[in-house]
Design an enzyme around this catalytic site. Sequence first.
Site, PDB file in Angstrom:
ATOM      1  N   HIS A  47     -48.715  34.420 -36.264  1.00 16.50           N
ATOM      2  CA  HIS A  47     -48.867  35.859 -36.441  1.00 16.50           C
ATOM      3  C   HIS A  47     -49.870  36.504 -35.488  1.00 16.50           C
ATOM      4  CE1 HIS A  47     -47.921  39.513 -38.379  1.00 16.50           C
ATOM      5  NE2 HIS A  47     -49.173  39.830 -38.160  1.00 16.50           N
ATOM      6  N   GLY A  54     -57.739  45.144 -30.460  1.00 18.46           N
ATOM      7  CA  GLY A  54     -58.931  44.665 -29.776  1.00 18.46           C
ATOM      8  C   GLY A  54     -59.719  43.610 -30.529  1.00 18.46           C
ATOM      9  N   PHE A 121     -63.518  51.627 -32.235  1.00 19.27           N
ATOM     10  CA  PHE A 121     -62.726  51.172 -33.383  1.00 19.27           C
ATOM     11  C   PHE A 121     -63.436  51.616 -34.660  1.00 19.27           C
ATOM     12  CE2 PHE A 121     -59.247  47.971 -34.100  1.00 19.27           C
ATOM     13  CZ  PHE A 121     -58.538  48.248 -32.948  1.00 19.27           C
ATOM     14  N   GLN A 235     -57.309  44.425 -47.798  1.00 20.93           N
ATOM     15  CA  GLN A 235     -57.488  45.630 -46.978  1.00 20.93           C
ATOM     16  C   GLN A 235     -56.178  46.396 -46.821  1.00 20.93           C
ATOM     17  OE1 GLN A 235     -58.535  45.580 -42.484  1.00 20.93           O
ATOM     18  NE2 GLN A 235     -60.288  46.410 -43.586  1.00 20.93           N
ATOM     19  N   HIS A 237     -54.641  49.084 -44.440  1.00 26.43           N
ATOM     20  CA  HIS A 237     -54.853  49.723 -43.137  1.00 26.43           C
ATOM     21  C   HIS A 237     -54.340  51.157 -43.249  1.00 26.43           C
ATOM     22  CE1 HIS A 237     -54.671  50.515 -38.861  1.00 26.43           C
ATOM     23  NE2 HIS A 237     -55.213  49.345 -38.600  1.00 26.43           N
ATOM     24  N   LEU A 247     -47.542  47.973 -37.962  1.00 26.07           N
ATOM     25  CA  LEU A 247     -48.875  48.530 -37.712  1.00 26.07           C
ATOM     26  C   LEU A 247     -48.891  49.491 -36.532  1.00 26.07           C
ATOM     27  CD1 LEU A 247     -51.907  48.238 -38.593  1.00 26.07           C
ATOM     28  CD2 LEU A 247     -52.158  46.845 -36.555  1.00 26.07           C
ATOM     29  N   GLU A 250     -55.281  50.679 -34.964  1.00 26.64           N
ATOM     30  CA  GLU A 250     -56.427  51.567 -35.095  1.00 26.64           C
ATOM     31  C   GLU A 250     -56.841  52.137 -33.732  1.00 26.64           C
ATOM     32  OE1 GLU A 250     -59.036  50.249 -38.075  1.00 26.64           O
ATOM     33  OE2 GLU A 250     -60.814  50.757 -36.920  1.00 26.64           O
ATOM     34  N   ARG A 281     -61.789  51.379 -42.552  1.00 27.51           N
ATOM     35  CA  ARG A 281     -60.427  51.476 -43.088  1.00 27.51           C
ATOM     36  C   ARG A 281     -60.376  51.791 -44.578  1.00 27.51           C
ATOM     37  NH1 ARG A 281     -58.124  46.286 -39.705  1.00 27.51           N
ATOM     38  NH2 ARG A 281     -58.109  47.408 -37.730  1.00 27.51           N
ATOM     39  N   HIS A 350     -52.778  44.976 -45.373  1.00 30.83           N
ATOM     40  CA  HIS A 350     -52.997  44.495 -44.010  1.00 30.83           C
ATOM     41  C   HIS A 350     -53.761  43.189 -43.926  1.00 30.83           C
ATOM     42  CE1 HIS A 350     -53.544  44.760 -39.699  1.00 30.83           C
ATOM     43  NE2 HIS A 350     -54.861  44.770 -39.818  1.00 30.83           N
ATOM     44  N   TYR A 351     -54.766  42.977 -44.750  1.00 30.35           N
ATOM     45  CA  TYR A 351     -55.663  41.859 -44.459  1.00 30.35           C
ATOM     46  C   TYR A 351     -56.306  41.368 -45.745  1.00 30.35           C
ATOM     47  CZ  TYR A 351     -59.352  39.201 -42.132  1.00 30.35           C
ATOM     48  OH  TYR A 351     -60.177  38.199 -41.704  1.00 30.35           O
ATOM     49  N   ARG A 385     -63.222  44.561 -44.146  1.00 30.61           N
ATOM     50  CA  ARG A 385     -63.395  44.121 -42.758  1.00 30.61           C
ATOM     51  C   ARG A 385     -63.343  45.312 -41.810  1.00 30.61           C
ATOM     52  NH1 ARG A 385     -59.830  43.110 -38.451  1.00 30.61           N
ATOM     53  NH2 ARG A 385     -57.873  43.106 -39.623  1.00 30.61           N
TER      54      ARG A 385
END
Length: 572
Positions: A47, A54, A121, A235, A237, A247, A250, A281, A350-351, A385
């Site tokens: 993935h 970034g 970011f 998370q 996003h 996605l 960001e 986020r 997302h995470y 995060r």
Amino acid sequence: MAEVVSHDVLILGTGLAGLRAAVEIARRTGDSVNMGLVSKVQLMRSHSVCAEGGTAAVLREGEGDSLDLHAWDTVKGSDFLADQDAVDVFVETVPKEIRLLDHWGCPWSRREDGRIDQRPFGGHSYPRATLAADKTGFFEMQCLYDTLLRYANFKRYDEMFATSIVVEDGSFRCLTAIDLPSGEFVVLRAKALLIATGGLGNLFGFTTYSQTVTGDGQVMAYRAGMALEDMEFIQFHPTGLVPSGILMTEACRGEGGYLRNAAGERFMEKYAPKMMEAAPRDIVSRSEQTEIEEGRADAAVDGGHFIQLDLTHLGADKINKRLPLIREVCMKFIGLDPILEPIPIRPVAHYSMGGIETDIKGKCTVDGIWAAGEVACVSMHGANRLGSNSTAECLVWGGITGGEIIEHVGGSNGLRELPTARVEAEERRVFGEFLEMDGGENPYDIRHALRATIGENMSVFRTGEQMARALENVRELKQRFKNISVDDKGRIYNSNLMNALETEYLLDLAEIVVLGGLAREESRGGHSRRDFTERDDVNWLKHSLARCTDDGPQLDYKPVTITKWQPVERKY
Ligand SMILES: Cc1cc2nc3c(=O)[nH]c(=O)nc-3n(C[C@H](O)[C@H](O)[C@H](O)COP(=O)(O)OP(=O)(O)OC[C@H]3O[C@@H](n4cnc5c(N)ncnc54)[C@H](O)[C@@H]3O)c2cc1C
């Protein structure tokens, strides 16, 4: 007995964390340590190739950035749940990682003066996301794999689906796996194992993750006796493309994109007047969700609502140069050109901030096992995060765990005994029981229902009532799962069997995530409760741990490591 293969080291997962560890082991041992690299997909389909925007690192100390500032941004972004000693290790190591990748040929985007470029970011108070256009993960993966190819002492096991981690007497013994192309059951032995299997995005239907990201490593570790830490923190996003969830990095906002509601207002003014769209986020996703729930968003094609991600003022040159993938995806998937029109988005799963509990060097509580990357909880992300800190974490702890594993292998006296009866029992579970199941329940229906209840009840905002409902639903689905049928009874590339095994992992994970969320009676980072709206540092400034018992997950807690910064109110 199944085919048995042996290596010094097994790396389970060949995304950024796994590959970085493999390169570290190869380069530091000059090929004297033999590695097996296991992945359920082709190596370059891991993935991590999807990472877009970034990798955070302090490269400009002379121009206003500092390690302390990166650490502070990360700790504040984490809503003070990050272990601050881990954050220090992270910020100190990641600049070296960026330079290493530069030397190994990673095509970082450059400034006019030829130096490595960086962009803003969310939640970072300095533009420190190091980029390779908006395909950063792809180029990092390519660079690491190219570097690994300079060495010879490793074997790739692509399309090899691990089913269990076998631990006996507190130490690692072997992995069991299905070789998907042949359908053979394989036992992989080694002196050390690195778990680098990534996240669990497919617990949700609306997610940025590919179908393969199903939390297998977390559950295999949990079943093998390791604790899962802080699993309630998922998370969302802020910018998932509607209706697919792909996605929209960001970096769109980092490059200056705006978020607008249906009336065209830049609503972030109300929620984060200083950082606006560049807030962390959790805050941006809650702001969008509030706009949606209070009726200030447009109706979407899928029956939901969307917010507008407006890049039109950036101009064609900037979009083509800095966000080419975003433009291509929008045009191909929804027939919209972001140079001309705003992109429809909304918050998307997302995470996973949580993962397998490790110490600061990525070591798990079982002798001979380490974990790195999204699967692990070291813990440097705490409750939320910051964008671009994940690929960075993969590089840092891939490198660290690689080094630790070299030490372990050097000091070990060969392979430990293989618990044959345990291995045979696992083969019977997979091929005797699972494959033969014929109860009539469709495992895909169960996965669908699971994702629906988790998506509905464990989203950007949660309540105790919703989570209790989710728990009841998950437990019902676990009962139904006992009566599934695996339609394909063959051995060769049996994706029915693999998907059913993954769904079983997701069911275990769902129970842990929901239980952790129900217990945590506060709002912190990604865990935002309507019925406990405040952060509660007196009672909840602690990590949660879920352990596997015969009666289901058992919750426990441990303190957060605070070295420099006491919690304060988060304002952006
Ligand atoms: C679309 C998208 C964009 C992102 N962009 C950024 C970004 O710009 N910056 C940033 O910092 N973060 C970003 N992230 C997050 C970041 O990409 C991930 O957290 C990170 O790449 C995870 O890497 P990993 O090495 O831990 O796991 P992965 O890259 O997910 O690799 C997991 C590996 O484990 C293997 N595996 C899993 N289960 C099994 C099994 N049962 N048997 C065998 N093998 C198995 C897989 O085959 C794979 O090889 C993004 C995430 C998404 C979804």
